[in-house]
Design a protein around this motif. Structure first.
Motif, short mmCIF file in Angstrom:
data_model
loop_
_atom_site.label_atom_id
_atom_site.label_comp_id
_atom_site.label_asym_id
_atom_site.label_seq_id
_atom_site.Cartn_x
_atom_site.Cartn_y
_atom_site.Cartn_z
N ALA A 13 0.64 5.37 -17.51
CA ALA A 13 1.81 4.83 -16.80
C ALA A 13 1.48 4.59 -15.33
O ALA A 13 1.90 3.58 -14.73
CB ALA A 13 3.00 5.78 -16.94
N ASN A 14 0.69 5.49 -14.72
CA ASN A 14 0.30 5.34 -13.32
C ASN A 14 -0.56 4.09 -13.15
O ASN A 14 -0.39 3.32 -12.20
CB ASN A 14 -0.44 6.58 -12.84
N ARG A 15 -1.52 3.87 -14.08
CA ARG A 15 -2.34 2.65 -13.99
C ARG A 15 -1.48 1.41 -14.13
O ARG A 15 -1.71 0.40 -13.46
CB ARG A 15 -3.44 2.70 -15.05
N GLY A 16 -0.49 1.47 -15.01
CA GLY A 16 0.43 0.34 -15.16
C GLY A 16 1.22 0.09 -13.89
O GLY A 16 1.40 -1.07 -13.47
N ASP A 17 1.70 1.17 -13.26
CA ASP A 17 2.42 1.03 -11.99
C ASP A 17 1.53 0.41 -10.93
O ASP A 17 1.95 -0.49 -10.18
CB ASP A 17 2.93 2.39 -11.50
N LYS A 18 0.27 0.88 -10.86
CA LYS A 18 -0.67 0.32 -9.88
C LYS A 18 -0.90 -1.16 -10.15
O LYS A 18 -0.97 -1.97 -9.21
CB LYS A 18 -2.01 1.07 -9.94
N ALA A 19 -1.04 -1.52 -11.41
CA ALA A 19 -1.28 -2.93 -11.76
C ALA A 19 -0.09 -3.79 -11.36
O ALA A 19 -0.25 -4.89 -10.82
CB ALA A 19 -1.57 -3.06 -13.25
N TYR A 44 0.84 -1.20 0.00
CA TYR A 44 0.00 0.00 0.00
C TYR A 44 0.87 1.25 0.00
O TYR A 44 0.58 2.22 -0.70
CB TYR A 44 -0.93 0.01 1.22
N GLY A 45 1.98 1.21 0.75
CA GLY A 45 2.92 2.34 0.75
C GLY A 45 3.51 2.56 -0.63
O GLY A 45 3.63 3.70 -1.09
N LYS A 46 3.88 1.46 -1.30
CA LYS A 46 4.42 1.59 -2.66
C LYS A 46 3.36 2.18 -3.59
O LYS A 46 3.66 3.02 -4.44
CB LYS A 46 4.86 0.23 -3.19
N LEU A 47 2.12 1.72 -3.41
CA LEU A 47 1.03 2.22 -4.27
C LEU A 47 0.80 3.71 -4.05
O LEU A 47 0.67 4.47 -5.01
CB LEU A 47 -0.24 1.42 -3.97
N THR A 48 0.76 4.13 -2.79
CA THR A 48 0.54 5.56 -2.52
C THR A 48 1.73 6.39 -3.01
O THR A 48 1.54 7.50 -3.52
CB THR A 48 0.29 5.83 -1.03
N ASP A 49 2.94 5.85 -2.88
CA ASP A 49 4.11 6.57 -3.41
C ASP A 49 4.01 6.72 -4.92
O ASP A 49 4.31 7.80 -5.47
CB ASP A 49 5.42 5.83 -3.05
N ALA A 50 3.60 5.66 -5.60
CA ALA A 50 3.46 5.73 -7.06
C ALA A 50 2.38 6.74 -7.43
O ALA A 50 2.55 7.51 -8.40
CB ALA A 50 3.12 4.36 -7.63
N GLU A 51 1.28 6.77 -6.69
CA GLU A 51 0.22 7.73 -6.97
C GLU A 51 0.70 9.16 -6.71
O GLU A 51 0.39 10.08 -7.49
CB GLU A 51 -1.02 7.43 -6.12
N LYS A 52 1.46 9.38 -5.64
CA LYS A 52 1.99 10.71 -5.35
C LYS A 52 2.94 11.16 -6.46
O LYS A 52 2.89 12.32 -6.90
CB LYS A 52 2.72 10.72 -4.01
N ASN A 53 3.81 10.23 -6.89
CA ASN A 53 4.75 10.58 -7.96
C ASN A 53 4.01 10.92 -9.25
O ASN A 53 4.36 11.89 -9.94
CB ASN A 53 5.74 9.42 -8.21
N ALA A 54 2.98 10.15 -9.56
CA ALA A 54 2.20 10.41 -10.78
C ALA A 54 1.48 11.76 -10.65
O ALA A 54 1.43 12.54 -11.62
CB ALA A 54 1.21 9.29 -11.04
N ALA A 55 0.93 12.04 -9.47
CA ALA A 55 0.24 13.32 -9.27
C ALA A 55 1.23 14.48 -9.39
O ALA A 55 0.91 15.52 -10.01
CB ALA A 55 -0.44 13.34 -7.91
#
Length: 194
Positions: free
Chosen positions: A170-176, A98-109
């Motif tokens: 790219a963000n959706r790919g990271d989340k996947a 979950y931390g990795k996911l939120t980090d990826a979302e923050k980076n994408a934002a």
């Protein structure tokens, strides 16, 4: 006068036989009663022995059942401890993913924000007209210029809306990828118990 004198002579033999029969019957009855008492005593003794054996057997069964219950309780406790440990590991793994996911979302934002404010521009290499590979005419790229990370080809900026869509994809790919990694870790932990 004695009592046989009162009995007529023809009935005396019969009276003696009846008296002998009465004495024999009384002896047999007394013997029978004595045997019954002895047999009753033997049966009572056997009953006490059987009760004692049954009590010993019941104690053995109770001890065996108590041991089985203790072993089952120990086994259940071990299973509970293993399950709790696995749940804790899964929770820690889930929190990490979950931390990795939120980090990826923050980076994408952040990247989308930088693209929206034109602080950052995405660009692509453009091929030189008349060349198939983008370099000199022989398909070999041109040498890089001084201070340039890319070979000498020209670059074109991507439309900011298209750049944001690319970042979103790219963000959706990271989340996947993060979700797939989390699922694989979960399955690995559950099946192997590691």
């Amino acid at each position: 006068m004695s009592w046989p004198a009162f009995i007529p002579v023809q009935y005396r033999a019969m009276a003696v036989a009846v008296l002998a029969l009465l004495l024999i019957t009384a002896g047999a009855g007394i013997g029978w009663a004595a045997q019954g008492w002895r047999l009753g005593e033997q049966l009572a003794e056997q009953g006490r022995e059987l009760e004692s054996q049954l009590a010993d057997r019941d104690k053995l069964y109770a001890a065996t059942l108590a041991e089985i219950n203790r072993a089952a309780a120990d086994q259940e406790r071990r299973y509970q401890e293993q399950r709790l440990l696995l749940e804790q590991q899964l929770q820690a793994s889930s929190a990490a993913h979950y931390g990795k996911l939120t980090d990826a979302e923050k980076n994408a934002a952040r990247l989308r924000d930088r693209l929206a404010t034109a602080e950052l521009r995405l660009s692509v290499l453009i091929a030189k007209p008349g060349s198939a590979g983008g370099g000199s005419g022989n398909g070999v790229p041109a040498p890089a210029g001084a201070g340039c990370l890319v070979d000498g080809a020209g670059r074109a900026d991507i439309d900011p809306g298209a750049a944001q869509r690319i970042v979103s994809i790219a963000n959706r790919g990271d989340k996947a990828i993060i979700a797939l990694t989390a699922c694989q870790a979960y399955v690995r932990k559950v099946t192997t118990g590691e």
